[in-house]
Design an enzyme around this catalytic site. Structure first.
Site, PDB file in Angstrom:
ATOM      1  N   SER A   1      40.722  61.917  41.252  1.00 59.43           N
ATOM      2  CA  SER A   1      41.314  62.432  40.022  1.00 59.43           C
ATOM      3  C   SER A   1      40.903  61.632  38.788  1.00 59.43           C
ATOM      4  O   SER A   1      41.711  61.376  37.889  1.00 59.43           O
ATOM      5  CB  SER A   1      42.848  62.458  40.137  1.00 59.43           C
ATOM      6  OG  SER A   1      43.377  63.580  39.498  1.00 59.43           O
TER       7      SER A   1
ATOM      8  N   SER B   1      46.690  67.503  37.326  1.00 58.44           N
ATOM      9  CA  SER B   1      45.296  67.424  37.772  1.00 58.44           C
ATOM     10  C   SER B   1      44.881  68.463  38.798  1.00 58.44           C
ATOM     11  O   SER B   1      43.721  68.466  39.227  1.00 58.44           O
ATOM     12  CB  SER B   1      45.006  66.024  38.327  1.00 58.44           C
ATOM     13  OG  SER B   1      44.890  65.099  37.277  1.00 58.44           O
TER      14      SER B   1
ATOM     15  N   LYS C   1      41.693  70.239  37.985  1.00 55.30           N
ATOM     16  CA  LYS C   1      40.324  69.818  38.295  1.00 55.30           C
ATOM     17  C   LYS C   1      39.644  70.712  39.336  1.00 55.30           C
ATOM     18  O   LYS C   1      38.412  70.691  39.443  1.00 55.30           O
ATOM     19  CB  LYS C   1      40.315  68.358  38.734  1.00 55.30           C
ATOM     20  CG  LYS C   1      40.707  67.378  37.621  1.00 55.30           C
ATOM     21  CD  LYS C   1      40.644  65.938  38.093  1.00 55.30           C
ATOM     22  CE  LYS C   1      40.927  64.945  36.979  1.00 55.30           C
ATOM     23  NZ  LYS C   1      42.339  64.911  36.563  1.00 55.30           N
TER      24      LYS C   1
ATOM     25  N   LYS D   1      43.837  68.613  46.533  1.00 52.83           N
ATOM     26  CA  LYS D   1      43.917  68.115  45.160  1.00 52.83           C
ATOM     27  C   LYS D   1      45.354  67.743  44.847  1.00 52.83           C
ATOM     28  O   LYS D   1      46.278  68.522  45.091  1.00 52.83           O
ATOM     29  CB  LYS D   1      43.429  69.163  44.143  1.00 52.83           C
ATOM     30  CG  LYS D   1      43.308  68.577  42.725  1.00 52.83           C
ATOM     31  CD  LYS D   1      42.182  67.579  42.644  1.00 52.83           C
ATOM     32  CE  LYS D   1      42.301  66.621  41.472  1.00 52.83           C
ATOM     33  NZ  LYS D   1      43.268  65.517  41.694  1.00 52.83           N
TER      34      LYS D   1
END
Length: 300
Positions: free
Chosen positions: A120, A63, A66, A227
């Site tokens: 997420s 992820s 993203k 993140k």
């Protein structure tokens, strides 16, 4: 007398500043250990690489994807207030994975980016890509074009969520992506929000979201961008910018075993910056690294 005291004060201040700079410049990479398979640490302002380990090894990034998804959406200049409808085909794009979001409900584009970054939310990432001009395929193409423009030569995207193991990059490339993402005020804000309640429409309901990075939720760290990522094949990943002793550091940790391991690595990096020594990682962490390195290099 007053002028003399003032002069002494400036001399002490200058000496302190020189000490801090010298401390950073003399950091010994041999005195830091990280449990993640791949690590990259750089000073955001100077661009100086402070530490790297297997930083050019191509591997799944989960992820962390993203961050690129958010940049491509923001680059499009589409209205952040416009409502996005979550559709069954978005569910298919995340391999019919679980999401609390109800089909056919709506949320603003801005909040959709926010829950994709801070919590997420995979369905949010799929809906953002599908609602892009030209559709999902055009969005993935834009992601790869953006990566090339940032000099991310060892990066490839095939989906907007990171659920595909074919989304691959290197710690060095991810550092470039993080630096670019930091230039977006919305990404800085959205990714470092501790908790957020999203109010959906058609039908009306609300969902509470929590940041997946415990360091953002705590009070001991000053995190400017964050993140996390996780897939079985990618391990635990973390990319962030944090203020350590007045310096903004870009930290990238890829493929760690254990939910808290990337956070532990961040702590070791911080300790190394402050004291010159990071402390040791466990024997099980070294065993995991050797095993994963063997797997990654044997697939080349």
């Amino acid at each position: 007398m007053g002028k003399a005291i003032l002069l002494i004060f400036y001399i002490i201040l200058a000496g302190t500043s020189n000490f801090v700079s010298a401390k950073t410049s003399t950091l010994d990479p041999k005195k830091i250990e990280t449990a993640s398979v791949s690590t990259y640490v750089t000073d955001l302002k100077s661009g100086k690489t402070l530490f790297k380990k297997n930083a050019d090894l191509i591997m799944p990034i989960a992820s962390l994807t993203k961050l690129m998804t958010a940049m491509v959406v923001l680059d499009s200049k589409l209205s952040l207030k416009e409502k996005i409808t979550f559709e069954p085909r978005d569910k298919e794009r995340i391999y019919n994975g679980y999401s609390r979001i109800r089909m056919d409900s709506q949320l603003s584009r801005g909040e959709t980016i926010q829950i994709a970054l801070m919590s997420s939310e995979n369905l949010a990432s799929a809906a953002l890509a599908r609602s892009y001009p030209g559709g999902y395929d055009a969005f993935i193409k834009a992601m790869n074009q953006k990566a090339r423009s940032l000099g991310m030569k060892n990066t490839r995207f095939v989906d907007s969520s990171g659920l595909s193991p074919d989304n691959v990059s290197t710690a060095a490339d991810i550092a470039q992506m993080v630096k670019a993402a930091y230039k977006y005020p919305q990404i800085r804000k959205y990714s470092t929000t501790s908790v957020h309640t999203a109010y959906f429409k058609k039908p009306r309901y609300k969902l509470a979201y929590t940041n997946t990075n415990a360091l953002v939720r705590g009070k001991k760290w000053k995190v400017g961008l964050s993140k996390t990522g996780y897939l079985d094949v990618a391990g635990r990943c973390l990319a962030m910018i944090a203020n350590v002793d007045g310096k903004k550091l870009v930290m990238v940790m890829l493929d760690a075993y254990g939910k808290l391991t990337p956070i532990g690595d961040a702590g070791r990096i911080k300790k190394w910056i402050q004291t010159g020594k990071s402390g040791k990682v466990s024997d099980s962490a070294w065993h995991y690294q050797r095993q994963k390195l063997s797997e990654l290099t044997n697939t080349k």
